[in-house]
Design a protein around this motif. Structure first.
Motif, PDB file in Angstrom:
ATOM      1  N   GLU A  54       0.828  -1.206   0.000  1.00 19.44           N
ATOM      2  CA  GLU A  54       0.000   0.000   0.000  1.00 19.44           C
ATOM      3  C   GLU A  54       0.863   1.257   0.000  1.00 19.44           C
ATOM      4  N   MET A  55       1.973   1.217   0.749  1.00 23.55           N
ATOM      5  CA  MET A  55       2.870   2.365   0.802  1.00 23.55           C
ATOM      6  C   MET A  55       3.519   2.618  -0.559  1.00 23.55           C
ATOM      7  N   TYR A  56       3.936   1.522  -1.241  1.00 23.48           N
ATOM      8  CA  TYR A  56       4.576   1.677  -2.552  1.00 23.48           C
ATOM      9  C   TYR A  56       3.575   2.150  -3.600  1.00 23.48           C
ATOM     10  N   GLU A  57       2.331   1.668  -3.509  1.00 23.87           N
ATOM     11  CA  GLU A  57       1.305   2.135  -4.444  1.00 23.87           C
ATOM     12  C   GLU A  57       1.066   3.634  -4.276  1.00 23.87           C
ATOM     13  N   GLN A  58       1.053   4.086  -3.029  1.00 21.94           N
ATOM     14  CA  GLN A  58       0.883   5.512  -2.774  1.00 21.94           C
ATOM     15  C   GLN A  58       2.094   6.305  -3.246  1.00 21.94           C
ATOM     16  N   LYS A  59       3.273   5.730  -3.035  1.00 22.37           N
ATOM     17  CA  LYS A  59       4.520   6.405  -3.428  1.00 22.37           C
ATOM     18  C   LYS A  59       4.570   6.641  -4.938  1.00 22.37           C
ATOM     19  N   HIS A  60       4.094   5.639  -5.716  1.00 25.37           N
ATOM     20  CA  HIS A  60       4.169   5.731  -7.178  1.00 25.37           C
ATOM     21  C   HIS A  60       2.843   6.142  -7.808  1.00 25.37           C
ATOM     22  N   HIS A  61       1.973   6.742  -7.022  1.00 22.09           N
ATOM     23  CA  HIS A  61       0.670   7.162  -7.535  1.00 22.09           C
ATOM     24  C   HIS A  61       0.821   8.117  -8.717  1.00 22.09           C
ATOM     25  N   ASP A  62       1.716   9.080  -8.583  1.00 24.19           N
ATOM     26  CA  ASP A  62       1.913  10.046  -9.668  1.00 24.19           C
ATOM     27  C   ASP A  62       2.441   9.381 -10.932  1.00 24.19           C
ATOM     28  N   TYR A  63       3.292   8.369 -10.768  1.00 26.30           N
ATOM     29  CA  TYR A  63       3.825   7.650 -11.933  1.00 26.30           C
ATOM     30  C   TYR A  63       2.703   6.878 -12.639  1.00 26.30           C
ATOM     31  N   PHE A  64       1.825   6.258 -11.855  1.00 27.10           N
ATOM     32  CA  PHE A  64       0.703   5.528 -12.450  1.00 27.10           C
ATOM     33  C   PHE A  64      -0.232   6.475 -13.203  1.00 27.10           C
ATOM     34  N   VAL A  65      -0.445   7.656 -12.654  1.00 26.48           N
ATOM     35  CA  VAL A  65      -1.268   8.653 -13.341  1.00 26.48           C
ATOM     36  C   VAL A  65      -0.589   9.074 -14.638  1.00 26.48           C
ATOM     37  N   TYR A  66       0.733   9.233 -14.603  1.00 28.15           N
ATOM     38  CA  TYR A  66       1.493   9.590 -15.809  1.00 28.15           C
ATOM     39  C   TYR A  66       1.293   8.546 -16.912  1.00 28.15           C
ATOM     40  N   ILE A  67       1.365   7.260 -16.546  1.00 32.84           N
ATOM     41  CA  ILE A  67       1.189   6.183 -17.534  1.00 32.84           C
ATOM     42  C   ILE A  67      -0.183   6.299 -18.196  1.00 32.84           C
ATOM     43  N   GLN A  68      -1.207   6.466 -17.399  1.00 24.26           N
ATOM     44  CA  GLN A  68      -2.569   6.504 -17.934  1.00 24.26           C
ATOM     45  C   GLN A  68      -2.808   7.718 -18.834  1.00 24.26           C
ATOM     46  N   THR A  69      -2.167   8.826 -18.524  1.00 22.17           N
ATOM     47  CA  THR A  69      -2.399  10.049 -19.299  1.00 22.17           C
ATOM     48  C   THR A  69      -1.511  10.171 -20.534  1.00 22.17           C
ATOM     49  N   HIS A  70      -0.486   9.319 -20.650  1.00 21.86           N
ATOM     50  CA  HIS A  70       0.444   9.422 -21.782  1.00 21.86           C
ATOM     51  C   HIS A  70       0.416   8.182 -22.676  1.00 21.86           C
ATOM     52  N   LEU A  71      -0.613   7.357 -22.538  1.00 21.18           N
ATOM     53  CA  LEU A  71      -0.708   6.163 -23.378  1.00 21.18           C
ATOM     54  C   LEU A  71      -0.867   6.508 -24.854  1.00 21.18           C
ATOM     55  N   GLU A  72      -1.470   7.641 -25.124  1.00 20.02           N
ATOM     56  CA  GLU A  72      -1.700   8.018 -26.518  1.00 20.02           C
ATOM     57  C   GLU A  72      -0.497   8.711 -27.160  1.00 20.02           C
ATOM     58  N   ASP A  73       0.534   9.010 -26.372  1.00 21.56           N
ATOM     59  CA  ASP A  73       1.730   9.649 -26.921  1.00 21.56           C
ATOM     60  C   ASP A  73       2.471   8.699 -27.854  1.00 21.56           C
ATOM     61  N   GLU A  74       3.096   9.248 -28.862  1.00 20.51           N
ATOM     62  CA  GLU A  74       3.850   8.417 -29.810  1.00 20.51           C
ATOM     63  C   GLU A  74       5.168   7.920 -29.216  1.00 20.51           C
ATOM     64  N   LYS A  75       5.784   8.701 -28.355  1.00 15.61           N
ATOM     65  CA  LYS A  75       7.070   8.292 -27.784  1.00 15.61           C
ATOM     66  C   LYS A  75       6.869   7.227 -26.711  1.00 15.61           C
ATOM     67  N   ALA A  76       7.957   6.510 -26.415  1.00 20.25           N
ATOM     68  CA  ALA A  76       7.898   5.415 -25.450  1.00 20.25           C
ATOM     69  C   ALA A  76       7.627   5.952 -24.051  1.00 20.25           C
ATOM     70  N   LEU A  77       6.966   5.130 -23.252  1.00 19.37           N
ATOM     71  CA  LEU A  77       6.659   5.509 -21.872  1.00 19.37           C
ATOM     72  C   LEU A  77       7.921   5.443 -21.011  1.00 19.37           C
ATOM     73  N   ARG A  78       8.003   6.317 -20.033  1.00 24.22           N
ATOM     74  CA  ARG A  78       9.168   6.358 -19.147  1.00 24.22           C
ATOM     75  C   ARG A  78       9.123   5.218 -18.143  1.00 24.22           C
ATOM     76  N   LEU A  79      10.303   4.797 -17.705  1.00 25.77           N
ATOM     77  CA  LEU A  79      10.416   3.765 -16.673  1.00 25.77           C
ATOM     78  C   LEU A  79      10.176   4.395 -15.308  1.00 25.77           C
ATOM     79  N   PRO A  80       9.835   3.584 -14.306  1.00 27.30           N
ATOM     80  CA  PRO A  80       9.617   4.145 -12.965  1.00 27.30           C
ATOM     81  C   PRO A  80      10.885   4.795 -12.433  1.00 27.30           C
ATOM     82  N   PRO A  81      10.762   5.899 -11.705  1.00 29.15           N
ATOM     83  CA  PRO A  81      11.944   6.640 -11.255  1.00 29.15           C
ATOM     84  C   PRO A  81      12.628   5.995 -10.056  1.00 29.15           C
TER      85      PRO A  81
END
Length: 412
Positions: A54-81
């Motif tokens: 649960e702590m890790y899911e909260q920690k990477h919440h912003d990264y998960f939001v980034y994935i969902q909002t950039h799926l339509e981008d032509e460039k490759a998705l970024r790896l987790p930081p």
């Protein structure tokens, strides 16, 4: 003297047995206590892992939001930081796999590529070579979730070496999801069915999880020499609109394999709006009762009024399922079918009369279930036919609640 010595020996023996019993009890209590301690430790460990997840899911919440909002981008998705801990990496992988299951087409392809870029596929391919079966099984599950086609050969070997149990289903599903060739799916099904278990419906469900062309795969299954694979193909066809396989289905109706023929007949009847008279006669006289029952059951929904004499004759069938299906179809064939059912109940004897009476009773009991006008009209017509054959039954007068009785003798 001898008696005293014998008594002492018996007493010593008794005490030695008692000591052994006490030792055994203490060992059992110790094992029970150890088991309880281990259960507590496992529960504590599980709770701690859940909290970390649960702590890790909260920690990477912003990264998960980034994935969902950039799926339509032509460039490759970024790896987790950042540098990830093993459990942290697993939490992110689980989220990737969840999205792979939900997405289709281009979105799914981007998530699969992200798994490869993050090194998750390579990591689980190495885990497939582990000496621990549990670790290999976990890797097999994740590789299927990531649609890792390069893992299929190793997964097939793992499936072929394992004994049949519920864990093999996990491996089979992973193969179906990851397979890039129809031959791999067919080999998986062949291995799964080689254990002789009646799992054709489960195997069909697993097969349909593949990302390959379903119609081409069904054609290969229905043309296979193995009756078990043919049956899986037939089961998988339910709910699938595949016009290409209809000629094959017509051929399988005459198969020598009883199970294959029965399944093919059910599909054939459900997919043909009209049937030739000779086809109906052939199916209703088949040596397999399952085929006769399937044919009898289909004639009602198909509105095959010309088959009423065949259905009346089938009320004398030795198999109760055939009789039940025939009576059900007669009741569904309007006034003509219901009148034939009444005639069979009145003039028939034995099992024929019994099957007809049972269905008539069920039809007459459904009066309260009809709400539409058409249904009420159809029911009333059947009621008139019923009363003509069996007479009118006097219905008890029902007094409506809250309404006083009117009439009677008022001279008193």
């Amino acid at each position: 003297m001898d008696d005293s010595k014998s008594w002492r020996e018996e007493t010593a023996t008794m005490f030695s047995h008692l000591i052994v019993a006490y030792i055994f009890i203490f060992i059992c209590l110790g094992l029970i206590g150890l088991g309880i301690i281990l259960l507590f430790l496992m529960k504590i460990s599980q709770n701690k892992e859940q909290q970390l997840r649960e702590m890790y899911e909260q920690k990477h919440h912003d990264y998960f939001v980034y994935i969902q909002t950039h799926l339509e981008d032509e460039k490759a998705l970024r790896l987790p930081p950042g540098k990830l801990k093993p459990l942290e990496r697993r939490v992110i992988q689980d989220k990737y796999m969840e999205w792979i299951e939900q997405f289709k087409g281009e979105y799914r392809a981007k998530m699969i590529q992200l798994c490869r870029d993050a090194g998750l596929v390579e990591e689980d391919l190495k885990a497939l070579k582990s000496f621990r079966y549990g670790r290999r099984l976990g890797a097999a599950y994740r590789l299927g979730g990531m649609r890792a086609g390069e893992a299929v050969p190793a997964l097939l070997q793992m499936l072929q070496k394992g004994k049949y149990n519920s864990l093999l289903i996990i491996i089979a599903r992973s193969i179906a999801k990851s397979a890039q060739r129809p031959e791999d799916v067919i080999e998986m099904l062949r291995t799964l069915l080689s254990h002789g278990k009646p799992i054709h419906h489960l195997a069909a469900d697993i097969m349909l999880e593949t990302g390959l062309d379903t119609s081409g795969l069904l054609m290969k299954l229905l043309d296979d020499q193995d009756p078990a694979l043919v049956k899986v193909g037939l089961v998988a066809m339910w709910g699938q609109a595949v016009p290409e396989v209809m000629p094959v289905l017509g051929r399988l109706v005459g198969s020598e394999e009883k199970d294959v023929r029965a399944e093919a007949v059910k599909l054939y009847l459900s997919s043909n709006p009209t049937l030739k008279d000779e086809t109906i006669v052939q199916l209703m006289s088949d040596r397999n009762w399952e085929v006769r029952a399937a044919a009898a059951k289909a004639l009602g929904p198909l509105h095959a009024a010309g088959s009423i004499p065949l259905l009346v004759k089938a009320l004398q069938d030795a198999n109760w399922k055939v009789r039940h299906s025939s009576a059900e179809s007669l009741a569904a064939l309007g006034e003509a079918g219901f009148e034939a059912l009444c005639q069979a109940a009145l003039s028939g004897a034995g099992i024929q009369r019994e099957a007809a009476l049972q269905r008539i009773e069920l039809v007459m009991e459904k009066k309260q279930e009809h709400s539409a006008i058409e249904q009420m009209v159809a029911y009333n017509k059947k009621r008139l036919i019923h009363d003509r054959y069996f007479g009118v039954k006097q219905q008890p007068i029902k007094r409506m609640p809250g309404i006083a009785a009117v009439g009677g003798d008022y001279t008193a």
